[in-house]
Design a protein around this motif. Sequence first.
Motif, mmCIF file in Angstrom:
data_model
loop_
_atom_site.group_PDB
_atom_site.id
_atom_site.type_symbol
_atom_site.label_atom_id
_atom_site.label_comp_id
_atom_site.label_asym_id
_atom_site.label_seq_id
_atom_site.Cartn_x
_atom_site.Cartn_y
_atom_site.Cartn_z
ATOM 1 N N ASP A 185 18.568 -45.484 50.699
ATOM 2 C CA ASP A 185 19.214 -45.090 52.088
ATOM 3 C C ASP A 185 18.344 -43.984 52.472
ATOM 4 O O ASP A 185 18.541 -42.783 51.890
ATOM 5 C CB ASP A 185 20.479 -44.742 51.840
ATOM 6 C CG ASP A 185 21.420 -44.254 53.070
ATOM 7 O OD1 ASP A 185 20.787 -44.319 54.105
ATOM 8 O OD2 ASP A 185 22.401 -43.701 52.912
ATOM 9 N N TYR A 188 20.833 -41.406 55.441
ATOM 10 C CA TYR A 188 22.138 -40.792 54.977
ATOM 11 C C TYR A 188 23.375 -41.400 55.688
ATOM 12 O O TYR A 188 24.379 -40.871 56.120
ATOM 13 C CB TYR A 188 22.284 -39.277 55.069
ATOM 14 C CG TYR A 188 21.100 -38.422 54.468
ATOM 15 C CD1 TYR A 188 21.504 -38.048 53.144
ATOM 16 C CD2 TYR A 188 19.977 -38.398 54.974
ATOM 17 C CE1 TYR A 188 20.287 -37.179 52.727
ATOM 18 C CE2 TYR A 188 18.869 -37.578 54.167
ATOM 19 C CZ TYR A 188 19.382 -37.183 52.948
ATOM 20 O OH TYR A 188 18.302 -36.324 52.420
ATOM 21 N N ASP A 189 23.128 -42.979 55.958
ATOM 22 C CA ASP A 189 24.441 -43.243 56.618
ATOM 23 C C ASP A 189 25.334 -44.060 55.765
ATOM 24 O O ASP A 189 26.046 -44.793 56.073
ATOM 25 C CB ASP A 189 23.725 -44.357 57.952
ATOM 26 C CG ASP A 189 22.924 -45.333 57.278
ATOM 27 O OD1 ASP A 189 22.535 -45.480 56.134
ATOM 28 O OD2 ASP A 189 22.826 -46.362 58.466
ATOM 29 N N GLY A 190 24.974 -44.110 54.464
ATOM 30 C CA GLY A 190 25.562 -44.887 53.462
ATOM 31 C C GLY A 190 25.179 -46.375 53.125
ATOM 32 O O GLY A 190 25.719 -46.824 52.380
ATOM 33 N N GLN A 191 24.312 -46.771 53.961
ATOM 34 C CA GLN A 191 23.632 -47.969 53.773
ATOM 35 C C GLN A 191 22.078 -48.187 53.509
ATOM 36 O O GLN A 191 21.570 -47.231 53.780
ATOM 37 C CB GLN A 191 23.992 -48.862 55.117
ATOM 38 C CG GLN A 191 25.363 -49.113 55.413
ATOM 39 C CD GLN A 191 25.577 -49.895 56.809
ATOM 40 O OE1 GLN A 191 24.918 -50.296 57.266
ATOM 41 N NE2 GLN A 191 26.997 -49.979 56.887
#
Length: 418
Positions: A185, A188-191
């Motif tokens: 990732d 930093y968007d969690g995906q």
Amino acid sequence: MRNLLLISCLIVLLMILSSCRYDNSDKAELESSETVLIQNETIEEKLIDIQIEKKSLSRDLDSLLEEEDITLMIKEDDFLYMSATKDFTSMILAILKGKRQPVYKDKNLNQHHLKLKFDGYEEIYVNLDYNSFWFKGESELYNLPWRLDEPFRQQWDRVIIKVINNKAHYDSFEKTIIQQNQSVDLDYDGQSDPIILYYDGRVRLRVGKEVETMTEWLAENKIRADDDGNRYNGMFKTIVSENGRGLLYVDGPMEWNQSYRLQYYTYDQNDGLERVWDGDEPDENKVVNYDGDTIAIAFNNGDLQMEINLTDEEKAEVDDYIEYHKENGLDLLTDDWLHNKGGIRGYNIIDIDDDGEEELISYKYMVSGAIGLSCQLLSVYGFTNEELILENVIANPDMDFVEECLSQHIYNHSIQVN
């Protein structure tokens, strides 16, 4: 008597009607003649327009190679002309840019496999067997250099045609995956952001939907070569630390390039994939002091300094240089000093200062420009989300220390082709 009068009237009426039909027929024939004349004039005007257009078609190859937004139609052997996508057009232009100086075309060399029709330019004929091309009607041809002749011939068997808006287009070439990572990732968007380094005639780095061209054109056999000297050795390393996340791209060395190419990329949803550092560009620096024995050079606007000890011969050269500058009203201290020469000769990613975070170590050969002074430079960079930060520089470091730093590779330079 009355019957005779009636017959006479009928004869007169028939004569009048016959005269009218004759007049209408003449009129129709005249109108038909005028229509044919107008059509002939229109066809003649179109032929003239075509002739004018042909006369205005350019054969200026240098001008063509500077075009950034131009349409291309391609005709392969006996097939019909088909459009090329913008990206495919730029790939063809990149190939043509590798041309050698023109030579006179053998009068027997008329066979061509491709016709390239760029808007506003005369047709270009391409012979894939001889790796050469020429403008229609020209006596000069251009050959491709040895590094480009193989891919043009090889790649055409890998061409992909795609239907766009109900029309067939030359779109791209088949892809070979060099390296990929699906688990990092970066924004930093969690995906996870899929990262793929692949070959399609060029070498491309793709992160999400963003694509960056890393190598303009490369022979397919360079991707699959058995020996390191001939094989393309490009790769990327993902950087994930408390200070930042990014990608370090590494390319080289190869037989014609004995240095490394290092580039650092960041990725986020707003700016996409962005190159924020290029190892081929020297860090901004300037001379801030010369005391007769050493030269002090400042980096990062003076936040970081180093000193170079001079030999007697170098001192004499610097003194002469300073005197020359003074006589011409110039100041030695205003000049940028160190410049890359020959690229980066070695690198590594290690925690050199035991702070728990990895740093990039690069080793370069630097020169001072007009004076001709030179030094080896070991640079230490810290990774962040926005840039690489120069944290330390060492001039003419001990070679045992250099070898120790550069030998601690945490990363294998050979690449598995999928």
